[in-house]
Design a protein around this motif. Sequence first.
Motif, short mmCIF file in Angstrom:
data_model
loop_
_atom_site.label_atom_id
_atom_site.label_comp_id
_atom_site.label_asym_id
_atom_site.label_seq_id
_atom_site.Cartn_x
_atom_site.Cartn_y
_atom_site.Cartn_z
N ILE A 28 -15.97 -6.41 -6.83
CA ILE A 28 -15.08 -7.34 -6.24
C ILE A 28 -13.74 -6.84 -6.78
N GLU A 29 -12.96 -6.07 -5.70
CA GLU A 29 -11.45 -6.18 -5.74
C GLU A 29 -10.60 -6.98 -6.86
N VAL A 30 -10.12 -6.65 -7.86
CA VAL A 30 -9.80 -7.29 -9.16
C VAL A 30 -8.68 -7.42 -9.13
N SER A 31 -7.60 -6.30 -7.98
CA SER A 31 -6.29 -6.12 -7.99
C SER A 31 -6.05 -4.47 -7.16
N ARG A 32 -5.11 -4.33 -6.57
CA ARG A 32 -4.34 -3.14 -6.05
C ARG A 32 -3.44 -3.20 -6.21
N LEU A 33 -2.93 -1.73 -6.10
CA LEU A 33 -1.29 -1.35 -6.52
C LEU A 33 -1.13 -0.68 -5.13
N ILE A 34 -0.74 -0.25 -4.60
CA ILE A 34 -0.18 0.08 -3.11
C ILE A 34 1.37 0.95 -3.23
N GLY A 35 1.52 2.22 -3.48
CA GLY A 35 2.29 2.83 -3.12
C GLY A 35 3.00 3.54 -4.78
N LYS A 84 -13.85 -0.24 -12.81
CA LYS A 84 -14.38 0.66 -12.03
C LYS A 84 -12.96 1.36 -11.52
N LEU A 85 -11.88 1.91 -11.27
CA LEU A 85 -10.59 1.88 -10.71
C LEU A 85 -11.06 3.46 -9.20
N ILE A 86 -10.56 3.07 -8.65
CA ILE A 86 -10.70 3.74 -7.03
C ILE A 86 -9.53 4.00 -6.43
N LYS A 87 -9.49 5.56 -7.03
CA LYS A 87 -7.89 6.28 -6.20
C LYS A 87 -7.57 7.27 -5.36
N ILE A 88 -7.04 6.86 -4.01
CA ILE A 88 -7.43 7.24 -2.81
C ILE A 88 -5.55 7.90 -2.66
N SER A 89 -5.57 8.68 -2.77
CA SER A 89 -4.49 10.04 -2.37
C SER A 89 -4.30 10.67 -1.19
N ALA A 90 -3.37 11.98 -1.22
CA ALA A 90 -3.66 12.73 0.10
C ALA A 90 -2.35 14.22 -0.86
N MET A 91 -3.19 15.07 -0.76
CA MET A 91 -2.30 16.10 -1.00
C MET A 91 -1.34 16.14 -0.22
N TRP A 92 -0.36 16.23 0.40
CA TRP A 92 0.30 15.95 1.35
C TRP A 92 1.53 14.76 0.56
N CYS A 93 1.32 14.24 -0.33
CA CYS A 93 1.64 12.61 -0.52
C CYS A 93 2.45 13.03 -2.30
N PRO A 94 3.89 13.77 -1.73
CA PRO A 94 4.55 13.87 -3.34
C PRO A 94 3.65 12.27 -4.48
N ALA A 95 4.08 11.44 -3.84
CA ALA A 95 3.71 10.33 -5.14
C ALA A 95 2.44 9.73 -5.08
N VAL A 152 -3.09 4.33 -3.06
CA VAL A 152 -3.50 3.45 -3.67
C VAL A 152 -4.04 3.47 -4.27
N PHE A 153 -4.08 2.09 -5.96
CA PHE A 153 -4.78 2.18 -6.15
C PHE A 153 -6.34 0.63 -6.18
N ILE A 154 -6.97 0.62 -5.90
CA ILE A 154 -7.69 -0.19 -6.51
C ILE A 154 -8.95 -0.53 -7.88
N LEU A 155 -8.96 -1.87 -8.56
CA LEU A 155 -9.40 -1.94 -9.41
C LEU A 155 -10.56 -3.03 -9.13
N GLU A 156 -11.90 -2.37 -9.65
CA GLU A 156 -12.80 -3.88 -8.83
C GLU A 156 -14.22 -3.88 -10.08
N GLU A 157 -14.19 -4.78 -10.34
CA GLU A 157 -15.58 -5.04 -11.11
C GLU A 157 -16.49 -5.84 -10.40
N ASP A 158 -18.22 -5.37 -10.46
CA ASP A 158 -18.77 -6.15 -9.54
C ASP A 158 -18.96 -5.74 -8.43
#
Length: 68
Positions: free
Chosen positions: A61-68, A2-13, A53-59
């Motif tokens: 459990i967090e497998v990987s995280r990309l910030i910024g 599962k890919l969890i995406k956390i963002s904001a409307m005011w954030c250009p990136a 922030v992008f979080i990759l989860e499997e079962d």
Amino acid sequence: MKLIKISAMWCPACLIMRNVINNLDIDIEQVEYDYDLDEEEISKYNVGDILPVFILEEDGIEVSRLIG
């Protein structure tokens, strides 16, 4: 997986990365949260002030995280 995406409307990136991720041809469950509107939900992911922030989860459990 599962890919969890956390963002904001005011954030250009966040807006740029949303287009990049949406154009990828991946067969994975994706969940998107808004930094301002989904505070309660994202609090369990220990997200700081740098977005997106992008979080990759499997079962659950967090497998990987990309910030910024």
